[in-house]
Write an enzyme that holds these catalytic residues in place. Structure first.
Site, mmCIF file in Angstrom:
data_model
loop_
_atom_site.group_PDB
_atom_site.id
_atom_site.type_symbol
_atom_site.label_atom_id
_atom_site.label_comp_id
_atom_site.label_asym_id
_atom_site.label_seq_id
_atom_site.Cartn_x
_atom_site.Cartn_y
_atom_site.Cartn_z
ATOM 1 N N ARG A 154 0.826 -1.200 0.000
ATOM 2 C CA ARG A 154 0.000 0.000 0.000
ATOM 3 C C ARG A 154 0.873 1.268 0.000
ATOM 4 O O ARG A 154 0.591 2.234 -0.709
ATOM 5 C CB ARG A 154 -0.916 -0.011 1.225
ATOM 6 C CG ARG A 154 -2.064 0.868 0.993
ATOM 7 C CD ARG A 154 -3.146 0.804 2.007
ATOM 8 N NE ARG A 154 -4.080 1.852 1.641
ATOM 9 C CZ ARG A 154 -5.262 1.649 1.109
ATOM 10 N NH1 ARG A 154 -5.711 0.443 0.908
ATOM 11 N NH2 ARG A 154 -6.030 2.670 0.779
ATOM 12 N N ARG A 199 -10.402 5.524 -1.801
ATOM 13 C CA ARG A 199 -9.278 4.953 -1.050
ATOM 14 C C ARG A 199 -8.841 5.947 0.014
ATOM 15 O O ARG A 199 -8.867 7.156 -0.226
ATOM 16 C CB ARG A 199 -8.089 4.680 -1.963
ATOM 17 C CG ARG A 199 -8.381 3.743 -3.111
ATOM 18 C CD ARG A 199 -8.444 2.315 -2.638
ATOM 19 N NE ARG A 199 -8.655 1.413 -3.763
ATOM 20 C CZ ARG A 199 -8.882 0.111 -3.626
ATOM 21 N NH1 ARG A 199 -8.952 -0.425 -2.428
ATOM 22 N NH2 ARG A 199 -9.068 -0.637 -4.672
ATOM 23 N N ILE A 200 -8.373 5.413 1.125
ATOM 24 C CA ILE A 200 -7.838 6.279 2.179
ATOM 25 C C ILE A 200 -6.382 6.568 1.863
ATOM 26 O O ILE A 200 -5.618 5.659 1.504
ATOM 27 C CB ILE A 200 -7.986 5.580 3.547
ATOM 28 C CG1 ILE A 200 -9.471 5.500 3.894
ATOM 29 C CG2 ILE A 200 -7.211 6.318 4.627
ATOM 30 C CD1 ILE A 200 -9.777 4.557 5.025
ATOM 31 N N LEU A 201 -6.003 7.843 1.963
ATOM 32 C CA LEU A 201 -4.618 8.227 1.690
ATOM 33 C C LEU A 201 -3.939 8.614 3.000
ATOM 34 O O LEU A 201 -4.473 9.410 3.772
ATOM 35 C CB LEU A 201 -4.586 9.394 0.697
ATOM 36 C CG LEU A 201 -5.098 9.040 -0.709
ATOM 37 C CD1 LEU A 201 -5.247 10.286 -1.562
ATOM 38 C CD2 LEU A 201 -4.165 8.037 -1.379
ATOM 39 N N ASN A 225 -11.237 16.932 0.033
ATOM 40 C CA ASN A 225 -12.068 15.737 -0.157
ATOM 41 C C ASN A 225 -13.544 16.106 -0.103
ATOM 42 O O ASN A 225 -13.948 16.961 0.672
ATOM 43 C CB ASN A 225 -11.763 14.726 0.962
ATOM 44 C CG ASN A 225 -12.579 13.450 0.844
ATOM 45 O OD1 ASN A 225 -12.644 12.838 -0.237
ATOM 46 N ND2 ASN A 225 -13.202 13.032 1.931
ATOM 47 N N HIS A 244 -17.211 14.606 0.845
ATOM 48 C CA HIS A 244 -17.763 13.533 1.674
ATOM 49 C C HIS A 244 -19.290 13.676 1.685
ATOM 50 O O HIS A 244 -19.804 14.748 2.028
ATOM 51 C CB HIS A 244 -17.199 13.641 3.096
ATOM 52 C CG HIS A 244 -17.641 12.536 3.989
ATOM 53 N ND1 HIS A 244 -17.217 11.237 3.841
ATOM 54 C CD2 HIS A 244 -18.505 12.528 5.037
ATOM 55 C CE1 HIS A 244 -17.774 10.475 4.754
ATOM 56 N NE2 HIS A 244 -18.561 11.228 5.496
ATOM 57 N N ASP A 291 -11.754 11.168 7.019
ATOM 58 C CA ASP A 291 -12.963 11.995 7.014
ATOM 59 C C ASP A 291 -12.930 13.011 8.152
ATOM 60 O O ASP A 291 -13.862 13.130 8.957
ATOM 61 C CB ASP A 291 -14.228 11.115 7.086
ATOM 62 C CG ASP A 291 -14.371 10.253 5.837
ATOM 63 O OD1 ASP A 291 -13.846 10.647 4.777
ATOM 64 O OD2 ASP A 291 -14.998 9.188 5.922
HETATM 65 C C1 GAR Z 1 -19.713 11.796 -4.171
HETATM 66 O O1 GAR Z 1 -20.945 11.696 -3.522
HETATM 67 C C2 GAR Z 1 -18.599 11.929 -3.161
HETATM 68 O O2 GAR Z 1 -18.927 12.671 -2.042
HETATM 69 C C3 GAR Z 1 -18.385 10.483 -2.782
HETATM 70 O O3 GAR Z 1 -18.452 9.785 -4.003
HETATM 71 C C4 GAR Z 1 -19.378 10.464 -4.869
HETATM 72 C C5 GAR Z 1 -18.703 10.667 -6.216
HETATM 73 O O4 GAR Z 1 -19.656 10.942 -7.194
HETATM 74 N N1 GAR Z 1 -17.141 10.311 -2.132
HETATM 75 C C6 GAR Z 1 -16.971 9.441 -1.137
HETATM 76 O O5 GAR Z 1 -17.843 8.717 -0.720
HETATM 77 C C7 GAR Z 1 -15.548 9.388 -0.586
HETATM 78 N N2 GAR Z 1 -15.494 8.582 0.580
HETATM 79 P P1 GAR Z 1 -19.198 11.182 -8.720
HETATM 80 O O6 GAR Z 1 -18.272 10.021 -9.103
HETATM 81 O O7 GAR Z 1 -20.477 11.154 -9.483
HETATM 82 O O8 GAR Z 1 -18.492 12.498 -8.781
#
Ligand code: GAR
Length: 217
Positions: free
Chosen positions: A73, A99-101, A115, A117, A169
Site C-alpha cells: 500500500r 481509497r484512504i490516503l 475531499n 464527503h 474523514d
Molecule cells: C460523491 O458523492 C462523493 O462525495 C463520494 O463519491 C461520490 C462521487 O460521485 N465520495 C466518497 O464517498 C468518498 N469517501 P461522482 O463520481 O459522481 O463524482
C-alpha cells in the site's frame, strides 16, 4: 494558472461539474490538468480523455495478507503521488476517490488536498454534528454513509468538503450543506440529491481557493 489534479474512483459527475465550470469561465482561472483513478473502469477517466485531459490509472495491487500488505500500500501511494506530482498541482481534489490516503501521499501536497464527503462532518473532529435547527446527529464516516443515514432513520444528512489530514474523514471544513432525507428516499435518490449539492459546492470551493492562492514557489 491554478492547476488542479482530480482523483476519482467512479462516475466522475463532480469532475464533470469542474469541467463545465471551467468551460463557462466560472472556475476562477483554475484548470483541471490531470485525472487519476485507482480503477481502470472509472467513467471519469473517459470524461477526461474525451476532452484531451491527461488521464491515468494507478491500481492498488491485490493486498496479500500479513506484514507485506502495508508495504504494498505504501508503494502504491508513492506511485500515485509521483503521477500526480508530475503535473505540479496547486490543488488535489478527491472527487469520489474511494481509497484512504495516508501521510505517505499527503506529505507530497501539504495542505493542498481536499475531499468531498457525502455526509455532514463536524468542525471539531467529534462524533456528532449539530444541524442549523439544533438537531444533534451522528457524524457519519467511511465509504457507506448514504445507506448509513437511511439505516439510522435520520431526517437530515448533507455533504462536506474538507481539507484532508491523515485522520479519515476529518480536517478543516471548507463547505457544508444540509440535505433533508425524504420519507420515500432510497440510496439512489438520496445520493443523487446530495451530489447535486456537491457539484455546486466543489465548483465554488475550487474557485475560491484559486482566487485566494499565492503564486507557486
Ligand atoms: C460523491 O458523492 C462523493 O462525495 C463520494 O463519491 C461520490 C462521487 O460521485 N465520495 C466518497 O464517498 C468518498 N469517501 P461522482 O463520481 O459522481 O463524482
Amino acid at each position: 494558472m491554478y492547476t488542479v489534479a482530480v482523483l476519482i474512483s467512479g462516475s466522475g459527475s463532480n469532475l464533470q461539474a469542474l469541467f463545465d465550470a471551467q468551460d463557462a469561465g466560472d472556475l476562477g482561472g483554475a484548470e483541471v490538468h490531470v485525472v487519476v483513478s485507482d480503477r481502470s473502469d472509472a467513467f471519469g477517466l473517459q470524461r477526461a480523455l474525451a476532452r484531451g485531459v491527461a488521464a491515468a490509472c494507478v491500481p492498488l495491487p491485490a493486498a496479500p495478507s500479513g506484514p507485506s500488505r502495508h508495504a504494498v500500500r505504501a508503494a502504491w501511494e508513492q506511485r500515485l503521488a509521483k503521477v500526480v506530482a508530475a503535473f505540479t498541482p496547486d490543488l488535489v481534489v478527491l472527487a469520489g476517490f474511494m481509497r484512504i490516503l495516508s501521510s505517505g501521499f499527503l506529505q507530497h501536497f501539504p495542505n493542498r488536498v481536499i475531499n468531498q464527503h457525502p455526509a455532514l462532518l463536524p468542525a471539531d473532529g467529534g462524533d456528532t454534528v449539530t444541524t442549523s435547527t439544533g438537531l444533534v446527529i451522528p457524524a457519519l464516516r467511511g465509504a457507506h454513509v448514504v445507506p448509513d443515514a437511511l439505516r439510522l432513520g435520520m431526517s437530515v444528512t448533507g455533504c462536506t468538503i474538507h481539507r484532508v489530514t491523515p485522520r479519515v474523514d476529518d480536517g478543516p471544513i471548507l463547505a457544508r450543506t444540509e440535505v433533508p432525507i425524504l420519507p420515500d428516499d432510497d440510496e439512489v435518490s438520496l445520493h443523487e440529491r446530495i451530489k447535486a449539492h456537491e457539484r455546486r459546492m466543489i465548483v465554488q470551493v475550487v474557485r475560491d481557493l484559486a482566487a485566494g492562492s499565492s503564486p507557486k514557489s
